[in-house]
Write a protein that holds these residues in place. Structure first.
Motif, PDB file in Angstrom:
ATOM      1  N   ASP A 100       0.852  -1.187   0.000  1.00 43.51           N
ATOM      2  CA  ASP A 100       0.000   0.000   0.000  1.00 43.51           C
ATOM      3  C   ASP A 100       0.893   1.244   0.000  1.00 43.51           C
ATOM      4  OD1 ASP A 100       0.783   0.561   2.704  1.00 43.51           O
ATOM      5  OD2 ASP A 100      -0.869  -0.636   3.465  1.00 43.51           O
ATOM      6  N   ILE A 101       0.275   2.391  -0.188  1.00 41.74           N
ATOM      7  CA  ILE A 101       1.025   3.658  -0.281  1.00 41.74           C
ATOM      8  C   ILE A 101       1.879   3.887   0.961  1.00 41.74           C
ATOM      9  CG2 ILE A 101       0.783   6.182  -0.278  1.00 41.74           C
ATOM     10  CD1 ILE A 101       0.204   5.317  -3.006  1.00 41.74           C
ATOM     11  N   GLU A 102       1.315   3.643   2.133  1.00 44.76           N
ATOM     12  CA  GLU A 102       2.047   3.898   3.380  1.00 44.76           C
ATOM     13  C   GLU A 102       3.296   3.021   3.494  1.00 44.76           C
ATOM     14  OE1 GLU A 102      -1.269   3.630   3.172  1.00 44.76           O
ATOM     15  OE2 GLU A 102      -1.815   5.690   3.678  1.00 44.76           O
ATOM     16  N   THR A 103       3.193   1.785   3.068  1.00 37.29           N
ATOM     17  CA  THR A 103       4.351   0.889   3.095  1.00 37.29           C
ATOM     18  C   THR A 103       5.422   1.376   2.135  1.00 37.29           C
ATOM     19  OG1 THR A 103       2.955  -0.994   3.707  1.00 37.29           O
ATOM     20  CG2 THR A 103       5.124  -1.498   2.752  1.00 37.29           C
ATOM     21  N   ILE A 104       5.008   1.763   0.935  1.00 32.29           N
ATOM     22  CA  ILE A 104       5.965   2.303  -0.041  1.00 32.29           C
ATOM     23  C   ILE A 104       6.648   3.531   0.553  1.00 32.29           C
ATOM     24  CG2 ILE A 104       6.221   3.374  -2.319  1.00 32.29           C
ATOM     25  CD1 ILE A 104       3.728   1.669  -3.178  1.00 32.29           C
ATOM     26  N   ASP A 146      -0.624   5.385 -14.471  1.00 34.73           N
ATOM     27  CA  ASP A 146      -1.043   5.918 -15.771  1.00 34.73           C
ATOM     28  C   ASP A 146      -0.207   5.347 -16.913  1.00 34.73           C
ATOM     29  OD1 ASP A 146      -2.985   7.421 -14.496  1.00 34.73           O
ATOM     30  OD2 ASP A 146      -1.844   9.297 -14.577  1.00 34.73           O
ATOM     31  N   ALA A 147       1.054   5.077 -16.638  1.00 35.96           N
ATOM     32  CA  ALA A 147       1.951   4.537 -17.668  1.00 35.96           C
ATOM     33  C   ALA A 147       1.795   3.023 -17.828  1.00 35.96           C
ATOM     34  CB  ALA A 147       3.402   4.866 -17.316  1.00 35.96           C
ATOM     35  N   GLY A 148       1.040   2.395 -16.922  1.00 37.00           N
ATOM     36  CA  GLY A 148       0.848   0.941 -17.007  1.00 37.00           C
ATOM     37  C   GLY A 148       2.014   0.145 -16.468  1.00 37.00           C
ATOM     38  N   ILE A 149       2.907   0.785 -15.727  1.00 35.53           N
ATOM     39  CA  ILE A 149       4.067   0.092 -15.164  1.00 35.53           C
ATOM     40  C   ILE A 149       3.678  -0.669 -13.899  1.00 35.53           C
ATOM     41  CG2 ILE A 149       6.360   0.419 -14.133  1.00 35.53           C
ATOM     42  CD1 ILE A 149       6.662   2.854 -16.051  1.00 35.53           C
ATOM     43  N   ILE A 150       2.766  -0.081 -13.133  1.00 35.67           N
ATOM     44  CA  ILE A 150       2.238  -0.761 -11.954  1.00 35.67           C
ATOM     45  C   ILE A 150       0.728  -0.844 -12.090  1.00 35.67           C
ATOM     46  CG2 ILE A 150       4.156  -0.018 -10.487  1.00 35.67           C
ATOM     47  CD1 ILE A 150       2.230   1.978  -9.141  1.00 35.67           C
ATOM     48  N   GLN A 151       0.124  -1.669 -11.259  1.00 37.86           N
ATOM     49  CA  GLN A 151      -1.329  -1.768 -11.265  1.00 37.86           C
ATOM     50  C   GLN A 151      -1.850  -1.746  -9.839  1.00 37.86           C
ATOM     51  OE1 GLN A 151      -1.462  -5.229 -13.725  1.00 37.86           O
ATOM     52  NE2 GLN A 151      -1.680  -6.624 -11.996  1.00 37.86           N
ATOM     53  N   GLU A 152      -3.085  -1.282  -9.721  1.00 37.94           N
ATOM     54  CA  GLU A 152      -3.732  -1.163  -8.420  1.00 37.94           C
ATOM     55  C   GLU A 152      -4.592  -2.388  -8.159  1.00 37.94           C
ATOM     56  OE1 GLU A 152      -6.483   2.056  -5.974  1.00 37.94           O
ATOM     57  OE2 GLU A 152      -6.341   2.204  -8.151  1.00 37.94           O
ATOM     58  N   SER A 166      -5.973   0.086  -0.939  1.00 35.61           N
ATOM     59  CA  SER A 166      -5.503  -0.487  -2.199  1.00 35.61           C
ATOM     60  C   SER A 166      -4.052  -0.892  -2.061  1.00 35.61           C
ATOM     61  CB  SER A 166      -5.626   0.531  -3.330  1.00 35.61           C
ATOM     62  OG  SER A 166      -6.958   0.736  -3.685  1.00 35.61           O
ATOM     63  N   ARG A 167      -3.692  -1.914  -2.768  1.00 38.21           N
ATOM     64  CA  ARG A 167      -2.302  -2.347  -2.865  1.00 38.21           C
ATOM     65  C   ARG A 167      -1.866  -2.135  -4.303  1.00 38.21           C
ATOM     66  NH1 ARG A 167      -1.171  -6.395   1.131  1.00 38.21           N
ATOM     67  NH2 ARG A 167      -2.349  -5.781   2.962  1.00 38.21           N
ATOM     68  N   TYR A 168      -0.552  -2.068  -4.474  1.00 38.46           N
ATOM     69  CA  TYR A 168       0.019  -1.850  -5.797  1.00 38.46           C
ATOM     70  C   TYR A 168       1.051  -2.928  -6.063  1.00 38.46           C
ATOM     71  CZ  TYR A 168      -2.350   2.514  -5.107  1.00 38.46           C
ATOM     72  OH  TYR A 168      -3.328   3.431  -4.866  1.00 38.46           O
ATOM     73  N   GLY A 214      -4.550  -9.889   5.982  1.00 40.24           N
ATOM     74  CA  GLY A 214      -4.542  -8.896   4.920  1.00 40.24           C
ATOM     75  C   GLY A 214      -3.541  -9.161   3.808  1.00 40.24           C
ATOM     76  N   GLU A 215      -2.808 -10.254   3.893  1.00 47.62           N
ATOM     77  CA  GLU A 215      -1.811 -10.583   2.861  1.00 47.62           C
ATOM     78  C   GLU A 215      -2.510 -10.831   1.522  1.00 47.62           C
ATOM     79  OE1 GLU A 215       1.953 -10.755   1.605  1.00 47.62           O
ATOM     80  OE2 GLU A 215       1.483 -10.557   3.733  1.00 47.62           O
ATOM     81  N   VAL A 216      -1.853 -10.398   0.437  1.00 49.35           N
ATOM     82  CA  VAL A 216      -2.378 -10.579  -0.911  1.00 49.35           C
ATOM     83  C   VAL A 216      -1.470 -11.566  -1.637  1.00 49.35           C
ATOM     84  CG1 VAL A 216      -2.926  -9.446  -3.106  1.00 49.35           C
ATOM     85  CG2 VAL A 216      -3.276  -8.220  -0.950  1.00 49.35           C
TER      86      VAL A 216
END
Length: 134
Positions: free
Chosen positions: A37-41, A66-72, A80-82, A98-100
């Protein structure tokens, strides 16, 4: 890690994005974590870039999306996770920890669409309890 640095730099350049050390580091974090998630990053990148702001992390995540390099990965009732964009796959989310987890796409879905509907894409997320939490 040097090879990954070059790989991430090339990915960014191929998408006509500036290859900043922060973007490369974010991709490295996602490569290492798998899903974050954003906070972990933000917590991880601050270890190397102490003056980076949360707003900068959000901005770069959106640019990479937006560039398609990562996905949500949108998870009901959770942040959300990335992940780095890769082959089409589905996800299993543990309701306890909560692990994905990445899982293969279902071979077949028995879904009857209303008349005149034309599917373009589907996404499968399975919620349950992982083997660590069971």
């Amino acid at each position: 890690m040097q090879n990954k640095y070059i790989e991430f730099t090339n990915i960014l350049k191929n998408k006509e994005l500036k290859s900043t050390p922060q973007r490369v580091a974010m991709l490295g974090i996602l490569e290492q974590k798998g899903h974050a998630d954003i906070e972990t990053i933000y917590d991880e990148i601050k270890k190397d870039f102490v003056s980076i702001s949360l707003a900068t992390v959000y901005k770069n995540v959106n640019t990479l999306l937006d560039a398609g390099i990562i996905q949500e990965i949108k998870i009901p009732q959770r942040k959300s996770r990335y992940e780095i964009a890769k082959h089409k796959h589905s996800h299993f989310v543990c309701e306890k920890c909560g692990e994905v987890y990445d899982i293969d796409e279902p071979k077949r879905l028995d879904v009857e669409l209303p008349e005149g509907f034309e599917p373009k894409e589907s996404s499968v997320m399975i919620m349950g309890v992982c083997k660590k939490c069971h």
